[in-house]
Design an enzyme around this catalytic site. Structure first.
Site, mmCIF file in Angstrom:
data_model
loop_
_atom_site.group_PDB
_atom_site.id
_atom_site.type_symbol
_atom_site.label_atom_id
_atom_site.label_comp_id
_atom_site.label_asym_id
_atom_site.label_seq_id
_atom_site.Cartn_x
_atom_site.Cartn_y
_atom_site.Cartn_z
ATOM 1 N N GLU A 110 0.830 -1.320 -0.098
ATOM 2 C CA GLU A 110 0.103 0.122 -0.019
ATOM 3 C C GLU A 110 0.938 1.062 0.169
ATOM 4 O O GLU A 110 1.913 1.135 0.564
ATOM 5 C CB GLU A 110 -0.788 0.063 1.314
ATOM 6 C CG GLU A 110 -1.805 -1.183 1.246
ATOM 7 C CD GLU A 110 -2.914 -0.941 0.211
ATOM 8 O OE1 GLU A 110 -3.003 -0.024 -0.503
ATOM 9 O OE2 GLU A 110 -3.612 -2.190 -0.048
ATOM 10 N N HIS B 37 -7.044 2.572 13.711
ATOM 11 C CA HIS B 37 -8.117 1.733 13.529
ATOM 12 C C HIS B 37 -7.656 0.181 14.241
ATOM 13 O O HIS B 37 -8.625 -0.422 14.890
ATOM 14 C CB HIS B 37 -8.726 1.470 12.319
ATOM 15 C CG HIS B 37 -9.545 0.496 12.024
ATOM 16 N ND1 HIS B 37 -10.866 0.773 11.668
ATOM 17 C CD2 HIS B 37 -9.448 -0.688 11.668
ATOM 18 C CE1 HIS B 37 -11.698 -0.229 11.425
ATOM 19 N NE2 HIS B 37 -10.781 -1.186 11.362
ATOM 20 N N GLU B 38 -6.540 -0.230 13.746
ATOM 21 C CA GLU B 38 -6.040 -1.438 14.230
ATOM 22 C C GLU B 38 -5.947 -1.595 15.948
ATOM 23 O O GLU B 38 -6.359 -2.555 16.443
ATOM 24 C CB GLU B 38 -4.893 -1.999 13.658
ATOM 25 C CG GLU B 38 -5.104 -2.074 12.182
ATOM 26 C CD GLU B 38 -6.167 -3.040 11.747
ATOM 27 O OE1 GLU B 38 -6.469 -4.184 12.543
ATOM 28 O OE2 GLU B 38 -6.904 -2.764 10.644
ATOM 29 N N HIS C 111 -9.274 -2.154 17.635
ATOM 30 C CA HIS C 111 -9.552 -3.502 17.651
ATOM 31 C C HIS C 111 -8.621 -4.562 18.733
ATOM 32 O O HIS C 111 -9.222 -5.325 19.505
ATOM 33 C CB HIS C 111 -9.277 -4.453 16.354
ATOM 34 C CG HIS C 111 -10.120 -4.120 15.227
ATOM 35 N ND1 HIS C 111 -11.623 -4.172 15.253
ATOM 36 C CD2 HIS C 111 -9.806 -3.695 13.905
ATOM 37 C CE1 HIS C 111 -11.895 -3.777 14.251
ATOM 38 N NE2 HIS C 111 -11.113 -3.457 13.013
ATOM 39 N N ASP D 83 -16.043 20.129 47.417
ATOM 40 C CA ASP D 83 -14.596 20.169 46.709
ATOM 41 C C ASP D 83 -14.427 21.382 46.011
ATOM 42 O O ASP D 83 -13.320 21.961 46.092
ATOM 43 C CB ASP D 83 -14.246 18.887 46.080
ATOM 44 C CG ASP D 83 -14.088 17.622 46.845
ATOM 45 O OD1 ASP D 83 -13.613 17.669 48.171
ATOM 46 O OD2 ASP D 83 -14.369 16.589 46.285
#
Length: 360
Positions: free
Chosen positions: A37, A58-59, A62, A287
């Site tokens: 690619e 993207h990966e 996963h 707080d």
């Protein structure tokens, strides 16, 4: 992360050359990218190339446990669309929430929260929300519903002269005739610090003792206490509200020095800010209390819970307070994280073996 071509490393799925499948990954953490690619980096990106970082994110999604989505704007959409690709991208709100559903949200309590207001050269006022905790802080970009990239940062490096582990912050800001009164203060222990926003540093001669400048009115004996829980400036009546344990001290900074002092009134917290019918009341020892310019409302923090002063508006002529419990602060302000694995809690893990991304 490996750039590979064709059949590779005993992987049961061979790449098919340019076009088609670009990359695939495994739940073990291995990610394979098709070396045929036309991958591009941020600096070398062109529309006819494939932006490697976007495919890698993207990966990684996963690997973290996310599945494909049919929403084209999501980083987890299965098709890489060259026509709409851009090196300028970020995870959208839904992608970030998807990761948090697997690993949990960022939690914790804060020392101070405030909107930092500045004037631009064109005389327009701008602001972002700042969250302080311990020795570090985050700038929250309200337009993007997330913190600034790279945060948190150390307070000592960015806020010259401001101490760690603050008690509170207050911004006095109102029109007095034709002039603008614009004063920023940080509080810690028995001292407070006046901050010069133009030069990003504490003024010379500061800090000063709280009791010296917020002492009793003439003829009175009670001062604003030290070790405050919170402070905020109410633009409706232009008074400072000091919070300590179960008490609220109201101080008028507009009065001449010889007349000002503690206090215009001192009331129980729940009497000054009553809960609306059916809502959980404010707890003692808050707080944070801060005014949000984005929401034009006041919020109260205790641990991870947050309340809102529902009828509040800065231009109210007749002051009315009615507090409503909203839930957890992290359901409104997202991704305020200490960037530490110890702050995440796994709730469940998707079981899968192999995910791919294809190019269109």
């Amino acid at each position: 992360m490996l750039l590979l071509a064709g059949s590779h490393q005993n992987c049961r799925r061979a790449f098919d050359g340019q076009g088609g499948e670009i990359a695939h990954s495994f739940h073990t953490g291995n990610m394979h990218f098709d070396d045929e690619e036309n991958f591009k980096s941020l600096r070398s990106f062109t529309p006819d190339g494939v932006y490697l970082l976007k495919v890698a994110v993207h990966e990684i999604g996963h690997v973290l446990g996310l599945l494909h989505t049919e929403k084209k704007y999501s980083i987890m959409y299965a098709i890489y669309e060259a026509a709409t690709a851009s090196p300028d991208f970020e995870l959208n709100w839904e992608d970030r929430k998807a990761v948090q559903r697997v690993y949990g949200v960022c939690k914790g309590r804060f020392n101070a929260v405030f909107d930092w207001v500045r004037k631009r050269p064109d005389n327009q006022f701008i602001f972002n929300t700042y969250f302080f905790r311990g020795n570090h802080y985050w700038m929250y970009e309200n337009h993007a519903n997330r913190t600034r990239y790279g945060d948190p940062l150390y307070i000592a490096r960015e806020w010259n002269g401001v101490p760690n582990n603050l008690d509170s912050y207050a911004h006095i800001w109102y029109f007095s005739g034709n002039d603008i009164v614009d004063e920023a203060y940080f509080f810690k222990g028995d001292k407070y610090y006046k901050y010069q926003s133009e030069e990003d540093r504490v003024y010379d001669g500061w800090p000063r003792l709280i009791q010296d400048d917020f002492g009793p009115k003439p003829g009175q004996t009670e001062s604003i206490p030290s070790n405050l829980n919170s402070v905020f400036f109410d633009m409706r009546d232009k008074n400072l509200y000091f919070f300590k344990d179960e008490w609220v001290y109201v101080f008028d900074p507009k009065l001449p020095k010889g007349e000002r002092g503690c206090c215009e009134r001192k009331r129980k917290l729940q009497d000054e800010f009553p809960a609306e019918e059916g809502s959980e009341p404010l707890p003692d020892r808050l707080d944070v209390v801060f005014y949000s310019y984005k929401d034009q409302s006041v919020f109260f923090f205790k641990d991870e819970d947050v309340w809102q002063n529902v009828p509040f508006h800065p231009r109210q002529k007749q002051i009315k307070n009615s507090v409503k419990y909203l839930g957890k602060w992290y359901d409104k302000w997202f991704d305020i994280c200490d960037v530490s694995a110890g702050n995440y809690h796994s709730t469940h893990v998707f079981q899968y073996n192999h995910e791919t991304i294809r190019r269109r």
